[in-house]
Write a protein that holds these residues in place. Sequence first.
Motif, PDB file in Angstrom:
ATOM      1  N   GLU A 184     -72.514  19.898 -22.592  1.00  0.00           N
ATOM      2  CA  GLU A 184     -71.764  19.379 -23.762  1.00  0.00           C
ATOM      3  C   GLU A 184     -70.684  20.306 -24.240  1.00  0.00           C
ATOM      4  O   GLU A 184     -69.618  20.209 -24.965  1.00  0.00           O
ATOM      5  CB  GLU A 184     -72.763  18.837 -24.915  1.00  0.00           C
ATOM      6  CG  GLU A 184     -73.533  17.787 -24.660  1.00  0.00           C
ATOM      7  CD  GLU A 184     -74.375  17.306 -25.571  1.00  0.00           C
ATOM      8  OE1 GLU A 184     -74.912  18.129 -26.443  1.00  0.00           O
ATOM      9  OE2 GLU A 184     -74.599  16.012 -25.688  1.00  0.00           O
ATOM     10  N   PHE A 185     -70.937  21.726 -24.546  1.00  0.00           N
ATOM     11  CA  PHE A 185     -70.405  22.715 -24.764  1.00  0.00           C
ATOM     12  C   PHE A 185     -69.056  22.824 -23.794  1.00  0.00           C
ATOM     13  O   PHE A 185     -67.933  22.805 -24.516  1.00  0.00           O
ATOM     14  CB  PHE A 185     -70.879  24.099 -24.520  1.00  0.00           C
ATOM     15  CG  PHE A 185     -70.058  25.236 -24.902  1.00  0.00           C
ATOM     16  CD1 PHE A 185     -69.467  25.753 -26.046  1.00  0.00           C
ATOM     17  CD2 PHE A 185     -69.737  26.012 -23.498  1.00  0.00           C
ATOM     18  CE1 PHE A 185     -68.446  26.824 -26.181  1.00  0.00           C
ATOM     19  CE2 PHE A 185     -68.893  27.065 -23.873  1.00  0.00           C
ATOM     20  CZ  PHE A 185     -68.402  27.421 -24.834  1.00  0.00           C
ATOM     21  N   HIS A 186     -69.267  22.852 -22.628  1.00  0.00           N
ATOM     22  CA  HIS A 186     -67.889  22.746 -21.653  1.00  0.00           C
ATOM     23  C   HIS A 186     -66.992  21.604 -21.963  1.00  0.00           C
ATOM     24  O   HIS A 186     -65.854  21.553 -21.792  1.00  0.00           O
ATOM     25  CB  HIS A 186     -68.317  22.936 -20.178  1.00  0.00           C
ATOM     26  CG  HIS A 186     -68.810  24.327 -19.834  1.00  0.00           C
ATOM     27  ND1 HIS A 186     -67.731  25.521 -19.958  1.00  0.00           N
ATOM     28  CD2 HIS A 186     -69.942  24.992 -19.782  1.00  0.00           C
ATOM     29  CE1 HIS A 186     -68.238  26.801 -19.606  1.00  0.00           C
ATOM     30  NE2 HIS A 186     -69.732  26.297 -19.435  1.00  0.00           N
ATOM     31  N   LEU A 187     -67.583  20.548 -22.047  1.00  0.00           N
ATOM     32  CA  LEU A 187     -66.788  19.211 -22.111  1.00  0.00           C
ATOM     33  C   LEU A 187     -65.974  19.231 -23.590  1.00  0.00           C
ATOM     34  O   LEU A 187     -64.901  18.860 -23.588  1.00  0.00           O
ATOM     35  CB  LEU A 187     -67.917  17.944 -22.282  1.00  0.00           C
ATOM     36  CG  LEU A 187     -68.280  17.283 -21.107  1.00  0.00           C
ATOM     37  CD1 LEU A 187     -69.291  16.524 -21.134  1.00  0.00           C
ATOM     38  CD2 LEU A 187     -67.159  16.758 -20.117  1.00  0.00           C
ATOM     39  N   LYS A 188     -66.897  19.756 -24.614  1.00  0.00           N
ATOM     40  CA  LYS A 188     -65.863  20.070 -25.890  1.00  0.00           C
ATOM     41  C   LYS A 188     -65.004  21.031 -25.634  1.00  0.00           C
ATOM     42  O   LYS A 188     -63.515  20.904 -26.216  1.00  0.00           O
ATOM     43  CB  LYS A 188     -66.874  20.395 -26.702  1.00  0.00           C
ATOM     44  CG  LYS A 188     -66.321  20.704 -28.145  1.00  0.00           C
ATOM     45  CD  LYS A 188     -67.210  21.083 -29.362  1.00  0.00           C
ATOM     46  CE  LYS A 188     -66.567  21.245 -30.675  1.00  0.00           C
ATOM     47  NZ  LYS A 188     -65.940  22.419 -30.788  1.00  0.00           N
TER      48      LYS A 188
END
Length: 224
Positions: A184-188
């Motif tokens: 989720e961090f990398h997607l954001k």
Amino acid sequence: MANILVVDDELGIRDLLSEILNDEGHSVDLAENATQARAARAGTRYDLVLLDIWMPDTDGVSLLKEWATAGLLTMPVIMMSGHATIDTAVEATRIGAFSFLEKPITLQKLLKAVEQGLARNVAHPVAAVQPPAAEPATNPGYAPLPAMSAVLTGADAGPHSHQDFDLNRPLREARDDFEKAYFEFHLKREGGSMTRVAEKTGLERTHLYRKLRQLGVDLGRKRG
């Protein structure tokens, strides 16, 4: 978001480039020959064109020269070929091509060439493409431990501190929670681009999709 025209007589290449560029947030039109490319250019002002050299009706260099002569070469054109000679590439550059990509085209080279081409398009700068260009300088390579720290402190979704990870439980459950927060961090950070997340995390895209579904990550919302 940029308007990009992909001109190539091979269906597989058109589909692949379209998928990658759409995933990057661009609007992509496709043409399988010079005739279709002329019609598309006549009706749309593109920010960038990816143009194959060897095509059945009119070759890409001839079409490039045609646009240049008619004053239609108002956008960066990236030439593509798997069989072109150095002389052909030099000739295309002399006419006005921005750069040249040799097939098979790697993901990294494609994204870099497109990013540089759009950055040079002074008449129609594309702000959406600019921010990712600065990230490699501040976040070079792939470092698992710093990424974990960023997840714990910087992501809007997922844990914000070590206390949110309950370590007094089975390893698999704790690992799944971390992996979900990690992706989720990398997607954001990558603006929802599955292409960039796959490249950043070192996963093949099909594996990445499967992993995100398994972890319960909202793909529809993330992809935008």
